[in-house]
Design a protein around this motif. Structure first.
Motif, short mmCIF file in Angstrom:
data_model
loop_
_atom_site.label_atom_id
_atom_site.label_comp_id
_atom_site.label_asym_id
_atom_site.label_seq_id
_atom_site.Cartn_x
_atom_site.Cartn_y
_atom_site.Cartn_z
N ASP A 36 -1.58 84.30 -76.50
CA ASP A 36 -1.31 83.22 -75.40
C ASP A 36 -0.40 83.51 -74.57
O ASP A 36 0.94 83.30 -74.88
CB ASP A 36 -0.86 82.04 -76.24
N VAL A 37 -0.85 84.38 -73.47
CA VAL A 37 0.21 84.92 -72.71
C VAL A 37 0.83 84.36 -71.56
O VAL A 37 1.99 84.62 -71.00
CB VAL A 37 -0.52 86.15 -71.76
N LEU A 38 0.59 82.90 -71.88
CA LEU A 38 1.19 81.98 -70.53
C LEU A 38 1.65 81.02 -71.27
O LEU A 38 2.56 80.03 -70.83
CB LEU A 38 0.16 81.47 -69.73
N GLY A 39 1.65 80.95 -72.73
CA GLY A 39 2.24 79.68 -73.58
C GLY A 39 3.10 80.52 -74.65
O GLY A 39 4.22 81.22 -74.39
N ASP A 69 3.35 82.99 -76.44
CA ASP A 69 3.48 84.62 -76.50
C ASP A 69 4.25 84.81 -75.18
O ASP A 69 4.11 86.28 -74.69
CB ASP A 69 2.34 85.30 -76.78
N ARG A 70 4.15 84.03 -74.39
CA ARG A 70 4.87 84.29 -72.76
C ARG A 70 5.90 85.44 -72.78
O ARG A 70 5.83 86.35 -71.89
CB ARG A 70 5.27 82.94 -71.93
N ASP A 71 7.04 85.28 -73.61
CA ASP A 71 8.13 86.08 -73.54
C ASP A 71 7.81 87.33 -73.76
O ASP A 71 8.63 88.57 -73.21
CB ASP A 71 9.35 85.74 -74.23
N ARG A 72 6.82 87.75 -74.53
CA ARG A 72 6.44 89.17 -74.81
C ARG A 72 5.56 89.91 -73.71
O ARG A 72 5.43 91.11 -73.46
CB ARG A 72 5.41 89.22 -75.90
N PHE A 73 5.10 89.13 -72.54
CA PHE A 73 4.35 89.71 -71.49
C PHE A 73 4.67 89.50 -70.27
O PHE A 73 4.84 90.25 -69.19
CB PHE A 73 2.95 88.96 -71.70
N ALA A 74 5.70 88.44 -69.75
CA ALA A 74 6.33 88.34 -68.43
C ALA A 74 6.96 89.53 -68.01
O ALA A 74 7.84 89.83 -68.89
CB ALA A 74 7.00 86.96 -68.40
N GLY A 75 6.73 90.06 -66.72
CA GLY A 75 7.48 90.93 -66.17
C GLY A 75 7.30 92.21 -66.94
O GLY A 75 8.14 93.26 -66.76
N LYS A 76 6.52 92.45 -67.87
CA LYS A 76 6.12 93.68 -68.55
C LYS A 76 5.02 94.63 -68.03
O LYS A 76 4.12 93.94 -67.24
CB LYS A 76 5.88 93.54 -70.15
N ARG A 77 5.03 95.78 -68.12
CA ARG A 77 3.60 96.56 -68.06
C ARG A 77 2.79 96.28 -69.26
O ARG A 77 3.09 96.84 -70.51
CB ARG A 77 3.93 98.05 -68.15
N ALA A 136 -2.82 88.00 -65.06
CA ALA A 136 -2.98 88.02 -63.56
C ALA A 136 -1.81 86.99 -62.91
O ALA A 136 -1.47 87.16 -61.92
CB ALA A 136 -4.29 87.79 -62.97
N GLN A 137 -1.66 85.93 -63.57
CA GLN A 137 -0.98 84.75 -63.13
C GLN A 137 0.55 84.96 -63.95
O GLN A 137 1.48 84.28 -63.51
CB GLN A 137 -1.58 83.36 -63.62
N SER A 138 0.90 85.99 -64.73
CA SER A 138 2.01 85.98 -65.68
C SER A 138 3.14 86.77 -64.32
O SER A 138 2.90 87.88 -64.04
CB SER A 138 1.76 87.07 -66.61
N PRO A 139 4.14 85.94 -64.34
CA PRO A 139 5.18 86.40 -63.30
C PRO A 139 5.64 87.83 -63.24
O PRO A 139 6.42 88.38 -64.56
CB PRO A 139 6.34 85.42 -63.14
N GLY A 140 5.67 88.84 -62.49
CA GLY A 140 6.16 90.02 -62.47
C GLY A 140 5.52 91.02 -63.34
O GLY A 140 6.20 92.13 -63.54
N THR A 141 4.22 90.65 -63.97
CA THR A 141 3.69 91.25 -64.95
C THR A 141 2.79 92.50 -64.15
O THR A 141 1.97 92.22 -63.29
CB THR A 141 2.68 90.62 -66.01
N ASP A 142 2.88 93.72 -64.70
CA ASP A 142 2.00 94.80 -64.17
C ASP A 142 0.87 94.94 -65.11
O ASP A 142 1.11 95.23 -66.34
CB ASP A 142 2.70 96.00 -64.09
N VAL A 143 -0.39 94.64 -64.60
CA VAL A 143 -1.62 94.59 -65.56
C VAL A 143 -2.57 95.63 -65.38
O VAL A 143 -3.10 96.01 -64.31
CB VAL A 143 -2.32 93.34 -65.50
N GLY A 195 -3.39 72.81 -70.82
CA GLY A 195 -4.14 73.24 -72.05
C GLY A 195 -4.31 74.72 -72.26
O GLY A 195 -5.28 75.20 -72.79
N GLY A 196 -3.56 75.72 -71.71
CA GLY A 196 -3.47 77.06 -71.73
C GLY A 196 -4.89 77.67 -71.07
O GLY A 196 -5.31 78.75 -71.36
N LEU A 197 -5.40 76.92 -69.96
CA LEU A 197 -6.74 77.22 -69.25
C LEU A 197 -6.11 77.95 -67.90
O LEU A 197 -5.35 77.61 -67.23
CB LEU A 197 -7.41 76.19 -68.82
N LEU A 198 -6.79 79.11 -67.61
CA LEU A 198 -6.50 79.27 -66.36
C LEU A 198 -6.67 78.24 -65.13
O LEU A 198 -7.78 77.73 -65.15
CB LEU A 198 -7.65 80.76 -65.85
#
Length: 466
Positions: free
Chosen positions: A185-188, A190-198, A216-223, A440-443
């Motif tokens: 749940d990258v925007l919910g 589990d957000r802290d593990r992904f935001a701004g990370k590679r 692709a919506q996670s702030p500062g995240t390199d995907v 609801g966790g949806l794009l």
């Protein structure tokens, strides 16, 4: 040693959608049963992807016997045309089903099965085998006897490895702290593990696509997205020509993110080695190229765990890991989700009498499982255990030629006529910009229903609804 089978229950392993469907059919036929669930609630695995919306509407996600029992208890059925999330599937259907008076006292939680065998017999002993009860050992050492076993434990807890050869890549086990299970749940939560990370996502199925769209919506995240294939065409699918609107939108929006550079696509990448980096993170190599990441999402599919049944006489296909008779019917090289022929107890039978694996586990390594297929398996197997072979053999399955998978792409209305069966409306992006939030966790990329279309010719679908 002599123990009568009379009075012993049928043991169902797993309280997910298919396991609870089996319980509902057993209850309707008045057969004593016990459901053993490893988690502390019904649908424990489904709840781990609660934020993901399913491609198929409610009408295809509810078992017939379960619906009858629930309706008799006053349950209000969800709108058949709406697309539920995993969380809604669990809370609005599966938990109420498990809590019914006809099931509740027979469902045991925190009861992880570690072995299934015959009482007093290993797999070499033949004499008297069909008259001895099954012995099911739990993680706490308790042992349960049963007259039959329906294994609906699924495959969620046994994902495939990253190594391209089917075994862990060099350093994969040592790098486990950098790895994430499919569908985080990258925007919910589990957000802290992904935001701004590679973040590196490995896999070409719809689980990978879901995660990529959210990242692709996670702030500062390199995907970065790595696939073994030379082209992502299969993941992109039919776009607006896809018979499943949400799935078509998934591929369309994913392609746009790649072409816009928000997602860095690496093709022909077969993972060989994972190595920790001195400054933090991990380096992934295919032997020629390397990708540096802080987190890796493993979206490489799942496989069944047959280790709990090593003392049973199972006839497993050496390629699929499914019952030998079933394997050619579900071979993903020949079949998509919707072209799998009807099958039931006869195709699921093993040399070990009265043991059946149903649901996602029954399909072994094939990614073509549909929830509706699992429900029909449950109905047929329970009929066989009841001695009603006419009903067991009367297997009927009306499946779409396109798969029923998961989607995080919403539509302006979450009611889509036709859903996974029939001919639904197609969708296409209504705009390039992102909406202001995620509900609801949806794009939150807006999509609009635009037309009616039919499935793409020869379409293959993987990662189907489980």
């Amino acid at each position: 040693m002599s123990t009568s089978l009379d009075g012993l229950p049928v043991v169902v392993i797993g309280a997910g959608p298919v396991g609870l469907a089996a319980a509902a059919h057993l209850a309707e036929r008045g057969i004593t049963f016990t459901v053993l669930e490893a988690g502390d609630t019904a649908a424990a695995a489904v709840r781990q992807w609660a934020h993901v919306r399913i491609f198929s509407p409610w009408r295809y996600n509810i078992d017939s016997a379960a619906a009858r029992l629930l309706t008799d208890a006053g349950w209000v059925r969800p709108d058949d045309d709406k697309l539920p999330t995993g969380g809604q599937l669990a809370t609005d259907y599966l938990q109420p089903l498990a809590d019914l008076a006809a099931l509740k006292s027979s469902v045991r939680y925190n009861a992880r099965v570690t072995a299934v065998t015959r009482l007093g017999l290993d797999r070499l002993r033949t004499a008297g085998r069909d008259t001895m009860p099954f012995l099911i050992r739990l993680a706490d050492g308790e042992e349960v006897l049963a007259r039959a076993v329906i294994d609906a434990s699924g495959t969620w807890d046994t994902p495939n490895v990253l190594g391209a050869s089917g075994i862990p890549a060099h350093g994969e086990t040592a790098s486990s702290s950098f790895l994430e299970h499919a569908l985080p749940d990258v925007l919910g939560a589990d957000r802290d593990r992904f935001a701004g990370k590679r973040v590196l996502v490995i896999g070409a199925g719809y689980s990978a696509a879901n995660t990529l769209l959210l990242l692709a919506q996670s702030p500062g995240t390199d995907v970065t997205w790595a696939i073994r294939a030379d082209t992502p065409a299969r993941t992109y699918g039919g776009g607006s020509a896809d018979a499943l609107p949400a799935r078509g939108a998934l591929g369309t929006v994913l392609r746009e993110h790649v072409e816009a550079g928000r997602i860095n696509l690496v093709t022909g990448f077969a993972v060989q080695t994972l190595s920790p980096l001195p400054g933090g993170g991990v380096e992934v190599s295919d032997g020629t190229r390397t990708i540096a990441a802080d987190r890796i999402v493993s979206a490489t599919g799942f496989r069944p765990d047959h280790t709990i049944t090593t003392e049973l006489r199972l006839d497993l296909d050496p390629i699929m890991g499914a019952a030998r008779t079933l394997a050619p019917l579900i071979d993903p090289n020949e079949h998509s989700c919707g072209t799998v022929p009807p099958h039931g107890a006869a195709e699921l039978t093993h040399p070990e009498p009265d043991y059946y694996a149903i649901g996602a586990k029954s399909y072994g390594r094939a990614p073509t499982f549909l929830l509706a297929t699992g429900y029909e398996q449950a109905r047929s197997v329970v009929a066989a255990l009841a001695g009603d072979w006419e009903a067991a053999r009367d297997v009927q399955l009306d499946l779409p030629e396109t798969g029923v998978c998961n989607s995080n792409v919403p539509v302006e209305s979450d009611s889509i006529d036709g859903g996974c069966c029939g001919t639904p409306a197609a969708v296409e992006p209504a705009g390039r910009g992102l909406a202001t939030g995620v509900a609801g966790g949806l794009l939150s990329t807006p999509l609009t229903l635009v037309s009616v279309s039919t499935p793409a010719e020869g379409e293959q679908a993987g990662g189907c609804c489980s």
